[in-house]
Structures are given as C-alpha cells and as structure tokens.
Design an enzyme around this catalytic site. Structure first.
Site, PDB file in Angstrom:
ATOM      1  N   ALA A 220      16.705 -12.072 -61.535  1.00  0.00           N
ATOM      2  CA  ALA A 220      17.057 -11.157 -60.576  1.00  0.00           C
ATOM      3  C   ALA A 220      16.568  -9.611 -60.997  1.00  0.00           C
ATOM      4  O   ALA A 220      16.164  -9.542 -62.210  1.00  0.00           O
ATOM      5  CB  ALA A 220      18.472 -11.061 -60.602  1.00  0.00           C
TER       6      ALA A 220
ATOM      7  N   GLY B 108       0.383   2.914   8.365  1.00  0.00           N
ATOM      8  CA  GLY B 108       1.251   2.129   9.071  1.00  0.00           C
ATOM      9  C   GLY B 108       1.184   0.290   8.758  1.00  0.00           C
ATOM     10  O   GLY B 108       0.100   0.082   8.215  1.00  0.00           O
TER      11      GLY B 108
ATOM     12  N   ALA C 185       0.918  -1.306  -0.112  1.00  0.00           N
ATOM     13  CA  ALA C 185       0.045   0.103   0.327  1.00  0.00           C
ATOM     14  C   ALA C 185       0.926   1.420  -0.037  1.00  0.00           C
ATOM     15  O   ALA C 185       0.319   2.239  -0.304  1.00  0.00           O
ATOM     16  CB  ALA C 185      -0.982   0.132   1.295  1.00  0.00           C
TER      17      ALA C 185
ATOM     18  N   LYS D  89       5.469   1.742  -7.655  1.00  0.00           N
ATOM     19  CA  LYS D  89       6.819   1.008  -7.377  1.00  0.00           C
ATOM     20  C   LYS D  89       6.699  -0.543  -7.483  1.00  0.00           C
ATOM     21  O   LYS D  89       7.777  -0.804  -8.105  1.00  0.00           O
ATOM     22  CB  LYS D  89       7.266   1.493  -5.869  1.00  0.00           C
ATOM     23  CG  LYS D  89       8.356   0.691  -5.495  1.00  0.00           C
ATOM     24  CD  LYS D  89       8.871   1.246  -4.101  1.00  0.00           C
ATOM     25  CE  LYS D  89       8.426   0.682  -2.663  1.00  0.00           C
ATOM     26  NZ  LYS D  89       8.870   1.273  -1.670  1.00  0.00           N
TER      27      LYS D  89
ATOM     28  N   ARG E 143      10.278   7.829  -3.567  1.00  0.00           N
ATOM     29  CA  ARG E 143      11.517   7.996  -3.922  1.00  0.00           C
ATOM     30  C   ARG E 143      11.657   7.392  -5.210  1.00  0.00           C
ATOM     31  O   ARG E 143      12.730   7.586  -5.617  1.00  0.00           O
ATOM     32  CB  ARG E 143      12.558   7.467  -2.831  1.00  0.00           C
ATOM     33  CG  ARG E 143      12.814   8.472  -1.659  1.00  0.00           C
ATOM     34  CD  ARG E 143      13.544   7.534  -0.509  1.00  0.00           C
ATOM     35  NE  ARG E 143      12.566   6.686   0.202  1.00  0.00           N
ATOM     36  CZ  ARG E 143      13.294   5.811   1.113  1.00  0.00           C
ATOM     37  NH1 ARG E 143      14.557   5.769   1.201  1.00  0.00           N
ATOM     38  NH2 ARG E 143      12.296   5.047   1.817  1.00  0.00           N
TER      39      ARG E 143
HETATM   40  C1  UD1 Z   1       9.358  -1.281   8.387  1.00  0.00           C
HETATM   41  C2  UD1 Z   1       9.271  -1.843   9.861  1.00  0.00           C
HETATM   42  C3  UD1 Z   1      10.920  -2.024  10.358  1.00  0.00           C
HETATM   43  C4  UD1 Z   1      11.569  -2.741   9.584  1.00  0.00           C
HETATM   44  C5  UD1 Z   1      11.476  -2.277   7.908  1.00  0.00           C
HETATM   45  C6  UD1 Z   1      12.271  -3.151   6.973  1.00  0.00           C
HETATM   46  C7  UD1 Z   1       7.242  -1.172  10.899  1.00  0.00           C
HETATM   47  C8  UD1 Z   1       6.636  -0.303  11.693  1.00  0.00           C
HETATM   48  N1  UD1 Z   1       8.483  -0.977  10.588  1.00  0.00           N
HETATM   49  O1  UD1 Z   1       9.728   0.057   8.351  1.00  0.00           O
HETATM   50  O2  UD1 Z   1      10.816  -2.354  11.657  1.00  0.00           O
HETATM   51  O3  UD1 Z   1      12.875  -2.572   9.512  1.00  0.00           O
HETATM   52  O4  UD1 Z   1      10.059  -2.255   7.661  1.00  0.00           O
HETATM   53  O5  UD1 Z   1      11.965  -2.703   5.627  1.00  0.00           O
HETATM   54  O6  UD1 Z   1       6.535  -2.035  10.514  1.00  0.00           O
HETATM   55  N2  UD1 Z   1       3.210  -0.532   3.873  1.00  0.00           N
HETATM   56  C9  UD1 Z   1       1.874  -0.470   3.662  1.00  0.00           C
HETATM   57  N3  UD1 Z   1       1.020   0.563   4.220  1.00  0.00           N
HETATM   58  C10 UD1 Z   1       1.529   1.119   5.282  1.00  0.00           C
HETATM   59  C11 UD1 Z   1       2.922   1.147   5.350  1.00  0.00           C
HETATM   60  C12 UD1 Z   1       3.662   0.541   4.696  1.00  0.00           C
HETATM   61  O7  UD1 Z   1       1.373  -1.407   2.872  1.00  0.00           O
HETATM   62  O8  UD1 Z   1       0.641   2.020   5.667  1.00  0.00           O
HETATM   63  C13 UD1 Z   1       4.005  -1.489   3.213  1.00  0.00           C
HETATM   64  C14 UD1 Z   1       4.870  -0.756   2.172  1.00  0.00           C
HETATM   65  O9  UD1 Z   1       4.310  -0.347   0.752  1.00  0.00           O
HETATM   66  C15 UD1 Z   1       6.281  -1.685   2.343  1.00  0.00           C
HETATM   67  C16 UD1 Z   1       6.245  -2.117   3.731  1.00  0.00           C
HETATM   68  O10 UD1 Z   1       4.971  -2.086   3.975  1.00  0.00           O
HETATM   69  O11 UD1 Z   1       6.185  -2.416   1.328  1.00  0.00           O
HETATM   70  C17 UD1 Z   1       6.929  -1.599   4.199  1.00  0.00           C
HETATM   71  O12 UD1 Z   1       6.666  -0.092   4.646  1.00  0.00           O
HETATM   72  P1  UD1 Z   1       8.136   0.715   4.931  1.00  0.00           P
HETATM   73  O13 UD1 Z   1       7.312   2.304   4.969  1.00  0.00           O
HETATM   74  O14 UD1 Z   1       9.105   0.594   4.020  1.00  0.00           O
HETATM   75  O15 UD1 Z   1       8.467   0.393   6.107  1.00  0.00           O
HETATM   76  P2  UD1 Z   1       9.063   1.225   7.431  1.00  0.00           P
HETATM   77  O16 UD1 Z   1       8.018   1.782   8.188  1.00  0.00           O
HETATM   78  O17 UD1 Z   1      10.222   1.844   6.828  1.00  0.00           O
END
Ligand code: UD1
Ligand code: CA
Length: 530
Positions: free
Chosen positions: A430, A84, A14, A26, A19
């Site tokens: 030809a 989240g 989601a 993505k 970036r």
């Molecule tokens: C998350 C973890 C972190 C871990 C890291 C590894 C949490 C709170 N943190 O970090 O501990 O080290 O992943 O990469 O879980 N996504 C959703 N919905 C959202 C938010 C994220 O579907 O509301 C999905 C994103 O698309 C992605 C994945 O979850 O595929 C991780 O999201 P990202 O924001 O990269 O993770 P972090 O919060 O940085």
C-alpha cells in the site's frame, strides 16, 4: 405487391422554424436520441419507396450534411425563393428524372411520431381507391392554425382551406389536414404547375391540388387518424418536449409489454435505438441512450445514465454514468462509478464506488472496488485493485499502458506509473509508487519507511489537547492501553487509515503497522477483505 411501394416519398424540410429560437435547424433538434428529420426519414424509408427526396432551403448545408449521414441514398432537393408547401413538393419532384409516375407520398421533416403503420395504411387506402389524392386527417378540439377539410353534401372532400384564408364558418370545422398525403404522381406534377400564390400568405399551397383534383373530376379521399400525436409537428421547444415525452412513453410501453420492468416510467428515458431483453429491470431515474443494449436479468439504476453501453446477463449498474462501456455477465458497477469509452468489465467483475475507468479491459472476476482511477490498462483475471489506486497513464504529453496480470493484489493507494507491468500473482505494498515492472509473485514496495519521533508532541506542542491526550495515554493503567502503541496490532480489530475503513481485522492499506518490519503478510496489502 409493388403497388404498395410508393414511387417516391417527398419529405418537406425547407421551413425556417423561427419559433425554435435556435441556431440549430429545427429538423436537427432531437427527441428519443434521433433528430426530428431522422424520425421522418426512418418512417419514409420503411415504405421502401423507389425514391426518397428531402426538400431543403433554410440552413441548407447543415440539413443536407445531416441527410447524407442518415440516409446517403436520399435525394436532397433545393426549394427556390417561391414559398409554400406546393412549391416545396414541386421542387422535390423536379429533382427526380425521369419524372415519377405512381404513388407519391408527402410527409414533413418536423412530424416525428408518425408511424410506419399509419403511412402504410394511407398508401394502401390510396392504392385501393385509385384516386388522385388521399389525405390523412384528424378531428381536433382546437383546430386553430391548421388547414380545414371542407366536405360537400355527401361528405366528399371538396378542398382544404388554410386557417388564415378561412371564413368564420370554415374555421368552425374541426377536421384538420395533417399535411400528410398520398398522391397520384403524374397528376400531382401537372396540378402543381397550375397552382398559384393568390392567397393571404402569398404561398404556393400544396392543398390547392385537392381542389384541382375535384375540378378534374378525380377522387379525393381521406384516411382518418385518432392518434393526434402522430400528426403533430414541432414548431417550438414546448412541443419538442411534449413530443419527446410522448415518444418516450410509447417506447417504454412497448418495452414493458415485451417483458421489461420499468419501475417509474415518468423518470425513465430510453432512446429509440436502445435494445432491452425481457426480464431487464430499470429503476427510477435511468436514461439509456444511443445503441445501449441490456441483456436478460440485468438491473439498471436507480439514477444511471448509459450511452452506447452493453450490459450483459444479470449484471447490475447502480447510480452511475457510462459511455462506450461493456459490462459483462454478472458484473456489478457503482454506486457512483464513471465508466468512459473502452471500459470492458469482465464477467463477475466489479467497478465499485467512486471509481473512474477508461480504455481498460478488466478480466473475469477482477475487482476495482473503491475510489480509483483506471485508465489505459489491461487487468487479468481474479485480480484486486486496492482502494484509491491510480493508474498514472499520462506523462503530460503521452498516454501509456499499464498491464496487471492474473490474481494480482494491488495494495491500496498504489500509483502505477505507466508504462508498467505487474506480473501474475504479484503484490504491491500500500502507498507504493510503482515505476518499474513487478515480476510474477513478487511483493513490490516503493515508499518511505515510517519513523516515529517519540515525544515530539510533548516537546513541540506542549499544552495542546493532543499533548494532554498523549500524557493521559502514557499514564493509563496497562490494561487500558492500546496494543497498537506496542507495535503489535490494532485496537478493536477495526482500523481506519486514510479514511478507508476495513473490517474483520484485515487491516487496510498500511501493510505495515508502525514497526520497522518490512511489509508483512500478504493479506495486509489488500484494499479490503471483500
Ligand atoms: C400546412 C398545410 C395545412 C396543414 C398543416 C399541418 C399547406 C398550405 N398547409 O400548414 O393545411 O393543416 O400543414 O401541419 O400545405 N415547408 C417547406 N417549404 C415551404 C413551406 C413549408 O418545406 O415553403 C415545410 C415545413 O418545413 C414544414 C411543412 O412544410 O415541415 C409544413 O409547413 P408549415 O409552414 O408548418 O405548414 P402550414 O403552412 O402551417
Ligand atoms: Ca406546422
């Protein structure tokens, strides 16, 4: 053992992926010929879960459509405006009724190198402990940005703290949360209902579930991985390229161990779907895409790109570009050929230099050796298409078919204006423009006759270098005169006409060597001696 099949895998996809700076979501960016989400779904599906759920929000329609294509049985769950990873999983579970019990695996849609083996090991470990959570962790040199795994006195996991929420001491921890877990499904649902958003990012953290499990006195364990590539996510195009190269390196290593020669792995690229038999040789600069399949003893390259092609036993493709083509056993292609969809080159046949083909069946042993366009045609067995022949398939509105029989000799620079049929064993002279069918065994001549205007240069280009050369030729002693001007044969036995050179006195496309005679001997009309 059904316990090793999880009840559900929830794939999180989601996130916004800002970036990437891309109009394409993505998870739809590709490495190894497959989208990031495609890699994640393939790994998830290999666990054979009862349910596969993908959580979407950003670019929802495009991502959902892609999921429907990749895996129609996958459930698409929408995340709401609460942010989240915890909320994402909650929304994923809410899409399943009745509520799942048993093991729930969580993975990310942007982590493409995670393997089935690692996921299986995670599920097996989780099943073994019977605990609430098993998390995949890794030790990294630079843990910046990751959640840190916090352990108690006895090394037991007490929680995960996000980088942004961590104290300086916690930031020193180098064991990171990969974000990939196996949960007890019933506990996960209960716990998520209690997770709040009281953190620096104001998000509902999935990682908070680990703390809640500990507080409930339930077991939280980990499986470590040494292979950091497997848990690396794609956040930008630099990582996309790095993971793409690593995936390719791994694929090539697998093929080399299976008996494929890869002369230069650094410049050779294969998609995940490609299949290669033992004793295939890939020369430098080869890219094999999609469902390309290469059989034993075939050689590809150098500098060749094939997409959805099939190359059979012992065939070779040199410095060429092909898609949707089938090159049968022992056939040769290139250099500099362009094979478009529907090309079917028969066993032992040839598509030679600077030849473009499309939607054509070329029979066993038939050859299109030089500088030709062959589109919308059927060519029988043992036929030769002379240099610079064009299958004129398009009248500006419609495409038409050309049929060339067995053992046909199409003279160089023939235009075959479709629809037209050249019968078995026929020849074309030809330079002919063939607009009517040629019966079997006939020689078709369709061109203006040559007329030599004697002395023209002397009269119309007097004083020119050409005129001087002509004068010198006329006054030279007989022994030095070329026989060609006597209308008989060609000096030196090698003649170049229209830029195509032919050897061994087998004269090329002329068919006629400057006399008023009709097109003579058969061999005179062939494209080349080869
Ligand atoms: C998350 C973890 C972190 C871990 C890291 C590894 C949490 C709170 N943190 O970090 O501990 O080290 O992943 O990469 O879980 N996504 C959703 N919905 C959202 C938010 C994220 O579907 O509301 C999905 C994103 O698309 C992605 C994945 O979850 O595929 C991780 O999201 P990202 O924001 O990269 O993770 P972090 O919060 O940085
Ligand atoms: Ca991330």
């Amino acid at each position: 053992m059904s316990s090793h099949h999880p009840a559900a895998v929830v794939v999180l996809a989601a996130g916004e992926g800002t970036r990437m700076r891309s109009g394409t979501p993505k998870v739809l960016h590709r490495i190894g010929g497959r989208s990031l989400l495609g890699h994640a779904l393939a790994a998830a599906r290999s666990l054979d879960p009862d349910h596969l759920v993908v959580v979407v929000r950003h670019e929802r329609e495009a991502v959902a459509a892609h999921i429907a294509q990749l895996d129609p049985k996958a459930v698409v769950a929408d995340q709401d405006e609460i942010k989240g990873t915890g909320r994402a999983v909650e929304c994923g579970l809410a899409a399943l009724t009745p509520a799942v019990t048993g093991t729930v695996v969580v993975t990310y849609g942007d982590v493409p190198l995670l393997t089935t083996q690692t996921l299986r090991a995670l599920v097996a470990a989780h099943t073994g402990t019977g605990g609430a959570v098993t998390v995949l962790t890794a030790e990294v040199a630079d843990p910046t940005g990751y959640g840190r795994v916090l352990r108690g006195e006895d090394g037991e996991i007490v929680g995960i703290v996000e980088h942004k929420d961590a104290t300086p001491a916690e930031r020193d921890v180098r064991e990171i949360n990969s974000g990939i877990y196996a949960f007890d499904g019933a506990f996960l649902a209960q716990a998520l209902a209690r997770v709040d958003t009281a953190n620096v990012q104001g998000e509902k953290y999935l990682t908070d579930v680990l703390r809640l499990a500990r507080e409930a006195g339930l077991a939280v364990t980990s499986v470590g991985t040494e292979d950091l590539w497997e848990v690396e996510g794609v956040n930008d195009r630099v990582q996309l390229a790095a993971l793409g190269r690593e995936l390719n390196r791994r694929l090539l290593e697998g093929w080399m161990r299976a008996g494929v020669t890869v002369v230069d792995p650094a410049t050779t690229w294969v998609d995940v779907e490609v299949e290669l038999a033992p004793e295939v040789t890939l020369l430098p600069g080869v890219q094999l895409h999609a469902a390309t399949r290469v059989e034993t003893g075939a050689t590809i390259g150098p500098d060749t790109t094939l997409t959805d092609c099939r190359v059979d036993h012992g065939a070779s493709v040199v410095r060429s570009h092909g898609s949707g083509a089938w090159i049968r056993a022992g056939a040769t292609v290139g250099p500099f050929s362009y094979l478009r969809p529907g090309t079917d080159l028969g066993a032992g046949g040839k598509i030679g230099a600077f030849v473009e083909t499309k939607n054509v069946t070329i029979g066993i042993g038939s050859k299109v050796p030089h500088l030709s366009y062959v589109g919308d045609a059927t060519i029988g067995e043992g036929s030769n298409i002379g240099a610079a022949t064009v299958f004129v398939n398009y009248d500006g509105v419609h495409k038409h078919h050309t049929t060339v029989g067995d053992q046909v000799r199409v003279g160089s620079d023939t235009m075959l204006v479709a629809p037209v049929t050249v019968g078995d064993g026929a020849y074309t002279a030809a330079g002919s423009v063939i607009t009517e069918d040629v019966p079997p065994g006939a020689m078709a001549v369709a061109r203006g006759r040559q007329r030599n205007v004697e002395g023209w240069v002397q009269r119309r280009r007097a004083g020119s270098a050409a005129a001087a050369a002509a004068l010198a030729a006329q006054s030279a002693p007989a022994g030095r005169r070329t026989v060609a001007e006597d209308g008989a044969e060609v000096q030196g036995g090698v003649e170049v006409q229209g830029g195509v050179e032919v050897q061994g006195g087998a004269e090329v496309q002329g068919g006629v060597t400057g006399t008023d005679q009709p097109p003579p001997a058969a061999g005179a009309t062939e494209g080349t001696a080869r």
